[in-house]
Design a protein around this motif. Structure first.
Motif, PDB file in Angstrom:
ATOM      1  N   GLN A 197     -53.744 -48.519  10.281  1.00  0.00           N
ATOM      2  CA  GLN A 197     -52.497 -48.011   9.720  1.00  0.00           C
ATOM      3  C   GLN A 197     -52.784 -46.889   8.720  1.00  0.00           C
ATOM      4  OE1 GLN A 197     -49.502 -48.890  10.605  1.00  0.00           O
ATOM      5  NE2 GLN A 197     -48.226 -47.926   9.030  1.00  0.00           N
ATOM      6  N   THR A 198     -53.844 -47.037   7.938  1.00  0.00           N
ATOM      7  CA  THR A 198     -54.222 -45.999   6.973  1.00  0.00           C
ATOM      8  C   THR A 198     -54.593 -44.702   7.685  1.00  0.00           C
ATOM      9  OG1 THR A 198     -55.011 -47.648   5.388  1.00  0.00           O
ATOM     10  CG2 THR A 198     -55.827 -45.406   5.115  1.00  0.00           C
ATOM     11  N   ILE A 199     -55.353 -44.816   8.790  1.00  0.00           N
ATOM     12  CA  ILE A 199     -55.715 -43.626   9.567  1.00  0.00           C
ATOM     13  C   ILE A 199     -54.468 -42.990  10.171  1.00  0.00           C
ATOM     14  CG2 ILE A 199     -56.969 -42.827  11.606  1.00  0.00           C
ATOM     15  CD1 ILE A 199     -59.036 -45.021  11.026  1.00  0.00           C
ATOM     16  N   THR A 200     -53.561 -43.816  10.684  1.00  0.00           N
ATOM     17  CA  THR A 200     -52.326 -43.305  11.270  1.00  0.00           C
ATOM     18  C   THR A 200     -51.527 -42.515  10.239  1.00  0.00           C
ATOM     19  OG1 THR A 200     -52.225 -45.161  12.815  1.00  0.00           O
ATOM     20  CG2 THR A 200     -50.179 -43.967  12.434  1.00  0.00           C
ATOM     21  N   GLU A 201     -51.453 -43.022   9.025  1.00  0.00           N
ATOM     22  CA  GLU A 201     -50.723 -42.321   7.967  1.00  0.00           C
ATOM     23  C   GLU A 201     -51.386 -40.996   7.634  1.00  0.00           C
ATOM     24  OE1 GLU A 201     -50.515 -45.035   4.733  1.00  0.00           O
ATOM     25  OE2 GLU A 201     -49.123 -46.408   5.752  1.00  0.00           O
ATOM     26  N   ARG A 202     -52.711 -40.943   7.615  1.00  0.00           N
ATOM     27  CA  ARG A 202     -53.419 -39.694   7.317  1.00  0.00           C
ATOM     28  C   ARG A 202     -53.192 -38.663   8.415  1.00  0.00           C
ATOM     29  NH1 ARG A 202     -59.436 -41.438   6.261  1.00  0.00           N
ATOM     30  NH2 ARG A 202     -59.688 -39.163   6.322  1.00  0.00           N
ATOM     31  N   VAL A 203     -53.200 -39.124   9.678  1.00  0.00           N
ATOM     32  CA  VAL A 203     -52.936 -38.198  10.787  1.00  0.00           C
ATOM     33  C   VAL A 203     -51.512 -37.661  10.691  1.00  0.00           C
ATOM     34  CG1 VAL A 203     -52.681 -38.026  13.285  1.00  0.00           C
ATOM     35  CG2 VAL A 203     -54.642 -39.226  12.327  1.00  0.00           C
ATOM     36  N   LYS A 204     -50.550 -38.534  10.426  1.00  0.00           N
ATOM     37  CA  LYS A 204     -49.159 -38.109  10.283  1.00  0.00           C
ATOM     38  C   LYS A 204     -49.015 -37.089   9.159  1.00  0.00           C
ATOM     39  CE  LYS A 204     -44.586 -38.477  10.742  1.00  0.00           C
ATOM     40  NZ  LYS A 204     -43.853 -37.921  11.907  1.00  0.00           N
ATOM     41  N   ASP A 205     -49.654 -37.341   8.030  1.00  0.00           N
ATOM     42  CA  ASP A 205     -49.584 -36.403   6.914  1.00  0.00           C
ATOM     43  C   ASP A 205     -50.187 -35.060   7.272  1.00  0.00           C
ATOM     44  OD1 ASP A 205     -48.288 -38.135   5.209  1.00  0.00           O
ATOM     45  OD2 ASP A 205     -50.137 -38.933   4.332  1.00  0.00           O
ATOM     46  N   GLY A 206     -51.254 -35.074   8.080  1.00  0.00           N
ATOM     47  CA  GLY A 206     -51.885 -33.826   8.467  1.00  0.00           C
ATOM     48  C   GLY A 206     -51.010 -32.974   9.372  1.00  0.00           C
ATOM     49  N   PHE A 207     -50.251 -33.622  10.245  1.00  0.00           N
ATOM     50  CA  PHE A 207     -49.402 -32.890  11.189  1.00  0.00           C
ATOM     51  C   PHE A 207     -47.984 -32.669  10.661  1.00  0.00           C
ATOM     52  CE2 PHE A 207     -52.746 -34.072  14.076  1.00  0.00           C
ATOM     53  CZ  PHE A 207     -52.733 -33.112  15.062  1.00  0.00           C
ATOM     54  N   ASP A 208     -47.489 -33.626   9.899  1.00  0.00           N
ATOM     55  CA  ASP A 208     -46.076 -33.594   9.506  1.00  0.00           C
ATOM     56  C   ASP A 208     -45.937 -34.084   8.068  1.00  0.00           C
ATOM     57  OD1 ASP A 208     -43.294 -33.580   9.540  1.00  0.00           O
ATOM     58  OD2 ASP A 208     -43.146 -35.513  10.571  1.00  0.00           O
ATOM     59  N   PRO A 209     -46.416 -33.298   7.102  1.00  0.00           N
ATOM     60  CA  PRO A 209     -46.421 -33.765   5.706  1.00  0.00           C
ATOM     61  C   PRO A 209     -45.026 -34.025   5.142  1.00  0.00           C
ATOM     62  CG  PRO A 209     -47.022 -31.440   5.854  1.00  0.00           C
ATOM     63  CD  PRO A 209     -47.029 -31.970   7.250  1.00  0.00           C
ATOM     64  N   GLN A 210     -44.012 -33.352   5.679  1.00  0.00           N
ATOM     65  CA  GLN A 210     -42.653 -33.567   5.190  1.00  0.00           C
ATOM     66  C   GLN A 210     -41.932 -34.706   5.905  1.00  0.00           C
ATOM     67  OE1 GLN A 210     -41.658 -31.858   2.501  1.00  0.00           O
ATOM     68  NE2 GLN A 210     -43.703 -30.931   2.571  1.00  0.00           N
ATOM     69  N   ARG A 211     -42.592 -35.297   6.888  1.00  0.00           N
ATOM     70  CA  ARG A 211     -42.027 -36.426   7.650  1.00  0.00           C
ATOM     71  C   ARG A 211     -40.667 -36.075   8.262  1.00  0.00           C
ATOM     72  NH1 ARG A 211     -44.945 -41.154   5.898  1.00  0.00           N
ATOM     73  NH2 ARG A 211     -47.052 -40.385   5.507  1.00  0.00           N
ATOM     74  N   VAL A 212     -40.619 -34.947   8.987  1.00  0.00           N
ATOM     75  CA  VAL A 212     -39.357 -34.513   9.607  1.00  0.00           C
ATOM     76  C   VAL A 212     -39.352 -34.718  11.119  1.00  0.00           C
ATOM     77  CG1 VAL A 212     -38.885 -32.822   7.804  1.00  0.00           C
ATOM     78  CG2 VAL A 212     -40.162 -32.115   9.851  1.00  0.00           C
ATOM     79  N   LEU A 213     -40.505 -35.027  11.715  1.00  0.00           N
ATOM     80  CA  LEU A 213     -40.597 -35.149  13.168  1.00  0.00           C
ATOM     81  C   LEU A 213     -40.427 -36.606  13.584  1.00  0.00           C
ATOM     82  CD1 LEU A 213     -43.608 -32.755  13.829  1.00  0.00           C
ATOM     83  CD2 LEU A 213     -41.190 -32.276  14.172  1.00  0.00           C
ATOM     84  N   ASN A 214     -39.268 -36.938  14.107  1.00  0.00           N
ATOM     85  CA  ASN A 214     -38.974 -38.287  14.599  1.00  0.00           C
ATOM     86  C   ASN A 214     -39.390 -39.379  13.599  1.00  0.00           C
ATOM     87  OD1 ASN A 214     -37.583 -38.015  16.951  1.00  0.00           O
ATOM     88  ND2 ASN A 214     -39.280 -38.437  18.322  1.00  0.00           N
ATOM     89  N   PRO A 215     -38.968 -39.304  12.341  1.00  0.00           N
ATOM     90  CA  PRO A 215     -39.417 -40.301  11.362  1.00  0.00           C
ATOM     91  C   PRO A 215     -38.952 -41.705  11.768  1.00  0.00           C
ATOM     92  CG  PRO A 215     -37.573 -39.019  10.501  1.00  0.00           C
ATOM     93  CD  PRO A 215     -38.003 -38.336  11.763  1.00  0.00           C
ATOM     94  N   GLY A 216     -39.853 -42.659  11.651  1.00  0.00           N
ATOM     95  CA  GLY A 216     -39.534 -44.045  11.966  1.00  0.00           C
ATOM     96  C   GLY A 216     -39.490 -44.371  13.436  1.00  0.00           C
ATOM     97  N   ARG A 217     -39.823 -43.407  14.295  1.00  0.00           N
ATOM     98  CA  ARG A 217     -39.725 -43.632  15.738  1.00  0.00           C
ATOM     99  C   ARG A 217     -40.691 -44.713  16.201  1.00  0.00           C
ATOM    100  NH1 ARG A 217     -39.385 -44.954  20.167  1.00  0.00           N
ATOM    101  NH2 ARG A 217     -38.908 -43.773  22.068  1.00  0.00           N
TER     102      ARG A 217
END
Length: 262
Positions: free
Chosen positions: A237-257
């Motif tokens: 889960q920690t790695i997943t969060e780091r990858v998400k932050d790297g690609f989508d730091p503002q969390r605008v791409l399908n958040p919570g999908r």
């Protein structure tokens, strides 16, 4: 041939596949395609229990005859097929697909039937029936008419599929199941429930050796209340969060999908 990899960073193709638009928006996609096979035949083996069907699929897939698809349908699922040889089998059906040029397919079909002759009675489907059958498997047609049932897509090590099914027995009444990908993909239909039986499904999967269980069909209220995707261990889960932050730091791409907060 040999490939020398001299780049670093993410393997973007693997990250994008299955990310449900949570990492990027694709503006241009290039596809590599192959010609359709000239001929397709399917070897059927009748009446095998799940574990024996898995053994037959493994034997065929490990042979030199280039089997391109392997599925096992227990009796109740086989009976819903629209392909006569499958529907009228009166029991379970194990199917092995063989594709290629006509001469090659005819030779390999005979050879696969010989390899599997010790498992029981065999038959074969020719091109049109083969195409119809594998479309049913691909589209999970056996579960379409039972619209109230919840449907799970379970990925596991191929050898663990029957163990997963056995772990569910006695836990959930009325379950139905069939196997694709040589046993590595398990489709599971269960009676309606407010929790989609998610805890028991994932407990059975863990007991069988682990894997991923994804809730494919359930009412929106149920899908909103239970984890649709396989919960991740803390480290992953920690790695997943780091990858998400790297690609989508503002969390605008399908958040919570896929996961809450991502």
């Amino acid at each position: 041939g040999r490939v020398m990899k001299n780049v670093t960073g993410y393997d973007l193709c693997k990250l994008m596949a299955g990310s449900y638009g949570t990492l990027s928006a694709m503006l241009q996609v290039t596809l590599k395609v192959l010609p359709a096979s000239e001929k397709t035949r399917t070897v059927l083996v009748f009446g095998l229990e799940d574990a024996k069907g898995l053994e037959a699929m493994t034997r065929a897939l490990m042979s030199e005859f280039e089997v391109s698809g392997a599925a096992h349908l227990p009796a109740a699922v086989a009976a819903r097929s629209r392909v006569d040889y499958v529907k009228d089998a009166g029991g379970a059906v194990t199917a092995l697909r063989i594709e290629g040029t006509p001469v090659s397919v005819e030779h390999r079909t005979r050879a696969v039937r010989e390899v599997l002759s010790g498992f029981g009675e065999t038959e074969e489907l020719h091109s049109r029936n083969s195409t119809a059958f594998w479309k049913e498997v691909r589209d999970v047609s056996a579960f379409v008419d039972k619209a109230d049932n919840v449907v799970w897509r379970v990925s596991a090590a191929p050898q663990q599929g029957p163990k997963f099914a056995q772990a569910l027995d006695g836990e959930i009444e009325g379950r139905e199941i069939f196997y694709d990908w040589g046993g590595g993909l398990v489709w599971l239909a269960l009676p309606p429930a407010d929790d989609a039986h998610h805890e028991r499904v994932r407990a059975a999967l863990e007991k069988a050796g682990g894997g991923h269980a994804t809730l494919i069909r359930a009412p929106e209220a149920v899908r909103g209340a239970v984890p649709v995707f396989q919960p991740q261990p803390e480290a992953l889960q920690t790695i997943t969060e780091r990858v998400k932050d790297g690609f989508d730091p503002q969390r605008v791409l399908n958040p919570g999908r896929m996961y809450a907060g991502l």
